[in-house]
Design a protein around this motif. Structure first.
Motif, short mmCIF file in Angstrom:
data_model
loop_
_atom_site.label_atom_id
_atom_site.label_comp_id
_atom_site.label_asym_id
_atom_site.label_seq_id
_atom_site.Cartn_x
_atom_site.Cartn_y
_atom_site.Cartn_z
N HIS A 101 -4.06 4.82 -9.99
CA HIS A 101 -2.85 4.75 -9.18
C HIS A 101 -3.26 4.84 -7.71
O HIS A 101 -4.04 5.73 -7.34
CB HIS A 101 -1.90 5.91 -9.50
N ILE A 102 -2.74 3.95 -6.92
CA ILE A 102 -2.99 3.93 -5.48
C ILE A 102 -1.69 4.35 -4.81
O ILE A 102 -0.63 3.80 -5.10
CB ILE A 102 -3.38 2.51 -5.00
N PHE A 103 -1.77 5.31 -3.90
CA PHE A 103 -0.61 5.74 -3.13
C PHE A 103 -0.89 5.46 -1.67
O PHE A 103 -1.95 5.81 -1.15
CB PHE A 103 -0.36 7.24 -3.32
N SER A 104 0.09 4.86 -1.00
CA SER A 104 -0.06 4.59 0.42
C SER A 104 1.32 4.34 1.03
O SER A 104 2.32 4.23 0.32
CB SER A 104 -0.95 3.37 0.65
N GLU A 105 1.32 4.27 2.33
CA GLU A 105 2.51 3.86 3.06
C GLU A 105 2.29 2.45 3.56
O GLU A 105 1.18 2.10 3.96
CB GLU A 105 2.76 4.78 4.26
N GLN A 106 3.36 1.67 3.56
CA GLN A 106 3.24 0.35 4.16
C GLN A 106 3.18 0.54 5.66
O GLN A 106 3.70 1.52 6.21
CB GLN A 106 4.46 -0.51 3.83
N ARG A 107 2.54 -0.39 6.30
CA ARG A 107 2.52 -0.30 7.76
C ARG A 107 3.94 -0.42 8.28
O ARG A 107 4.74 -1.18 7.77
CB ARG A 107 1.65 -1.41 8.33
N GLU A 119 8.09 9.21 -2.00
CA GLU A 119 8.49 10.44 -1.32
C GLU A 119 7.32 11.43 -1.32
O GLU A 119 6.58 11.53 -2.30
CB GLU A 119 9.72 11.01 -2.04
N ALA A 120 7.12 12.14 -0.25
CA ALA A 120 5.93 12.98 -0.06
C ALA A 120 5.76 14.05 -1.14
O ALA A 120 4.65 14.26 -1.63
CB ALA A 120 5.96 13.64 1.32
N THR A 121 6.83 14.73 -1.53
CA THR A 121 6.68 15.77 -2.55
C THR A 121 6.32 15.18 -3.90
O THR A 121 5.56 15.78 -4.66
CB THR A 121 7.94 16.65 -2.68
N GLU A 122 6.84 13.99 -4.20
CA GLU A 122 6.48 13.32 -5.46
C GLU A 122 5.01 12.90 -5.44
O GLU A 122 4.29 13.07 -6.42
CB GLU A 122 7.37 12.09 -5.67
N THR A 123 4.56 12.38 -4.30
CA THR A 123 3.16 11.99 -4.17
C THR A 123 2.25 13.20 -4.31
O THR A 123 1.25 13.16 -5.02
CB THR A 123 2.92 11.29 -2.82
N LEU A 124 2.61 14.29 -3.64
CA LEU A 124 1.82 15.52 -3.73
C LEU A 124 1.74 16.01 -5.18
O LEU A 124 0.67 16.42 -5.64
CB LEU A 124 2.41 16.60 -2.83
N ALA A 125 2.83 15.93 -5.90
CA ALA A 125 2.83 16.35 -7.31
C ALA A 125 1.90 15.47 -8.14
O ALA A 125 1.15 15.97 -8.98
CB ALA A 125 4.26 16.30 -7.87
N HIS A 126 1.91 14.16 -7.90
CA HIS A 126 1.00 13.26 -8.61
C HIS A 126 -0.45 13.62 -8.30
O HIS A 126 -1.29 13.67 -9.20
CB HIS A 126 1.25 11.80 -8.23
#
Length: 123
Positions: free
Chosen positions: A11-17, A41-48
């Motif tokens: 899984h790759i997590f990032s923000e679009q430019r 969402e940041a908290t969801e990403t942190l949980a992953h």
């Protein structure tokens, strides 16, 4: 990493430019079979990140915080102080054969220890 655990899911997590709907830069990951998660969402990403079987960090306080919460296998880019057991990734892509082999063994050992715990030693 795939050679060590062929059935692994990436899984790759990032923000679009900002102001860009162009996802072309992430297509390479999708073509390799990874799931690309953009603007989660940041908290969801942190949980992953905190629950990932293997977490590969970036040089960021967000990744570092997640790594501190992750009790499994952390592959980290040297940036802040490491926790014992984390596998340090090289600062350069230009490694000699011995260093490459040692790093490969460390990553494999880290990943396989998780697979053994999770799947009862089955690969």
């Amino acid at each position: 990493m795939r050679s060590k655990v062929p059935y692994a899911k990436f899984h790759i997590f990032s923000e679009q430019r900002r102001r860009s709907n162009n996802t072309d830069e992430f297509d390479q990951y999708s073509k390799l079979g990874a799931t690309v998660n953009l603007d989660t969402e940041a908290t969801e990403t942190l949980a992953h990140f905190a629950r990932a079987d293997v977490l590969v960090t970036a040089k960021s306080s967000f990744s570092y915080s997640a790594a501190l919460l992750n009790p499994t296998c952390v592959l980290y880019q040297r940036w802040m102080l490491a926790v014992p057991g984390w596998v340090p990734l090289p600062m350069s892509e230009n490694l000699g054969n011995d260093a490459t082999e040692m790093l490969s063994q460390q990553i494999g050992s880290c990943m396989l220890s998780i697979a053994a715990r999770k799947y009862g030693g089955q690969e």
